[in-house]
Design an enzyme around this catalytic site. Structure first.
Site, mmCIF file in Angstrom:
data_model
loop_
_atom_site.group_PDB
_atom_site.id
_atom_site.type_symbol
_atom_site.label_atom_id
_atom_site.label_comp_id
_atom_site.label_asym_id
_atom_site.label_seq_id
_atom_site.Cartn_x
_atom_site.Cartn_y
_atom_site.Cartn_z
ATOM 1 N N HIS A 292 -7.710 2.602 2.727
ATOM 2 C CA HIS A 292 -8.713 1.873 1.931
ATOM 3 C C HIS A 292 -10.108 2.092 2.520
ATOM 4 O O HIS A 292 -11.076 2.242 1.791
ATOM 5 C CB HIS A 292 -8.390 0.381 1.879
ATOM 6 N N ARG B 241 -1.740 1.378 6.156
ATOM 7 C CA ARG B 241 -2.288 1.588 4.806
ATOM 8 C C ARG B 241 -3.788 1.280 4.709
ATOM 9 O O ARG B 241 -4.525 1.946 3.990
ATOM 10 C CB ARG B 241 -1.556 0.673 3.811
ATOM 11 N N ASN C 276 -2.790 -6.859 -7.976
ATOM 12 C CA ASN C 276 -2.865 -6.482 -6.555
ATOM 13 C C ASN C 276 -2.669 -7.663 -5.593
ATOM 14 O O ASN C 276 -2.433 -7.468 -4.409
ATOM 15 C CB ASN C 276 -4.198 -5.781 -6.234
ATOM 16 N N TRP C 277 -2.725 -8.908 -6.133
ATOM 17 C CA TRP C 277 -2.452 -10.066 -5.270
ATOM 18 C C TRP C 277 -1.018 -10.036 -4.747
ATOM 19 O O TRP C 277 -0.691 -10.730 -3.791
ATOM 20 C CB TRP C 277 -2.673 -11.375 -6.045
ATOM 21 N N ASP D 297 -6.527 5.844 -6.741
ATOM 22 C CA ASP D 297 -5.149 5.585 -6.306
ATOM 23 C C ASP D 297 -4.766 6.546 -5.186
ATOM 24 O O ASP D 297 -5.242 7.682 -5.151
ATOM 25 C CB ASP D 297 -4.217 5.748 -7.517
ATOM 26 N N ARG E 70 -0.462 6.628 -15.407
ATOM 27 C CA ARG E 70 -0.371 5.383 -16.178
ATOM 28 C C ARG E 70 -1.710 4.667 -16.107
ATOM 29 O O ARG E 70 -2.578 5.010 -15.303
ATOM 30 C CB ARG E 70 0.760 4.500 -15.647
HETATM 31 C C1 FPP Z 1 -5.006 2.227 -4.586
HETATM 32 O O1 FPP Z 1 -4.372 2.825 -3.501
HETATM 33 C C2 FPP Z 1 -6.179 1.522 -4.185
HETATM 34 C C3 FPP Z 1 -6.414 0.190 -4.354
HETATM 35 C C4 FPP Z 1 -5.458 -0.774 -4.924
HETATM 36 C C5 FPP Z 1 -7.632 -0.406 -3.960
HETATM 37 C C6 FPP Z 1 -8.822 0.439 -4.170
HETATM 38 C C7 FPP Z 1 -9.644 0.189 -3.025
HETATM 39 C C8 FPP Z 1 -10.463 1.070 -2.436
HETATM 40 C C9 FPP Z 1 -10.752 2.414 -2.906
HETATM 41 C C10 FPP Z 1 -11.126 0.703 -1.202
HETATM 42 C C11 FPP Z 1 -12.019 -0.427 -1.367
HETATM 43 C C12 FPP Z 1 -13.060 -0.119 -2.316
HETATM 44 C C13 FPP Z 1 -14.269 -0.584 -2.199
HETATM 45 C C14 FPP Z 1 -15.246 -0.155 -3.196
HETATM 46 C C15 FPP Z 1 -14.655 -1.460 -1.089
HETATM 47 P P1 FPP Z 1 -2.924 2.324 -3.129
HETATM 48 O O2 FPP Z 1 -3.062 1.345 -2.006
HETATM 49 O O3 FPP Z 1 -2.256 1.803 -4.348
HETATM 50 O O4 FPP Z 1 -2.265 3.634 -2.628
HETATM 51 P P2 FPP Z 1 -0.719 4.034 -2.755
HETATM 52 O O5 FPP Z 1 -0.422 4.108 -4.233
HETATM 53 O O6 FPP Z 1 -0.659 5.371 -2.090
HETATM 54 O O7 FPP Z 1 0.069 2.977 -2.058
#
Ligand code: FPP
Length: 227
Positions: free
Chosen positions: A30, A26, A62-63, A13, A180
């Protein structure tokens, strides 16, 4: 006595916040986060006792993210997996998934199946990506399959019917300060030790994981009994 660590699970996260702090969009977070997933997989492959590492990469919720971000994550995943094949071979890592991948495009499903096939023989570590995964969905569907077959629903039968027939998770780490579970592996985390770090996923390192594991090894796990 020291605990054993066989199955590690990670909620990655903080990618979005990492990018925002640097004035990037953002999706940059990733991209950087995917590099960290590779580094941590390498650490796990070289670790003497870790057999499985499960990463939460895309949840059923996440969608709801902006369309451009969902599209970016799908493309990143496809490109990353294809590019990662050499690395899986180098680390001796087997690739697996948990979650409803039928919700993805045929191309991405094909890539996932291809990487699973190509890495099936590796034994240093199994890397499981939770993709389009939600624990409530997993448990409800498993219970429904048992009911449809007229089988008794017990802890053993339901546990075996889940899509994650892997060992219980020993240690769960979540980055970015959020505390969480977000519908992650609710069944398999029943007796896990939890560790929450403020570090954002793109800044997370194998050194920090090693510190966390050191602390875990000395925690007392009682599994409901007394010490
Ligand atoms: C959470 O950060 C991350 C995700 C929902 C996606 C996880 C994806 C990756 C680590 C990259 C892709 C992975 C692979 C293996 C290709 P967030 O976007 O919720 O961050 P935030 O809470 O700061 O908004």
């Amino acid at each position: 006595m020291k605990n054993k660590l066989t199955h590690l699970a990670i909620i990655m996260d903080g990618n979005g916040r990492w990018a925002k702090e640097r004035g990037h969009i953002r999706t940059k977070g990733h991209e950087k986060g995917a590099d960290v997933t590779r580094n941590i997989t390498q650490y796990c492959a070289e670790h003497p006792t870790i057999e499985t590492v499960t990463f939460y990469a895309f949840s059923t919720e996440n969608w709801k993210r902006p369309k451009y971000e969902v599209n970016f994550l799908m493309k990143l995943l496809n490109a990353w997996l294809l590019n990662e094949l050499d690395t899986y071979h180098k680390f001796g890592a087997k690739f697996e998934t948990v979650g409803d991948i039928e919700g993805f495009s045929p191309k991405l499903q094909e890539t996932i199946a291809y990487i699973k096939r190509e890495t099936a023989h590796h034994t240093n570590v199994t890397q499981i990506l939770a993709l389009n995964y939600g624990a409530r969905d997993e448990i409800a569907k498993a219970a429904s399959r048992l009911a449809n077959r007229d089988e008794e629903i017990t802890e053993d039968s339901l546990g075996a019917e889940l899509n994650t027939p892997y060992r219980d998770i020993d240690l769960m780490v979540r980055t970015s300060g959020e505390q969480r579970l977000s519908n992650f592996l609710l069944w398999q985390l029943s007796y896990s030790e939890f560790y929450f770090t403020d570090t954002l996923w793109p800044d997370f390192t194998p050194e920090e994981l090693e510190d966390i594991i050191d602390q875990y090894l000395h925690r007392e796990r009682r599994f409901g009994a007394v010490s």
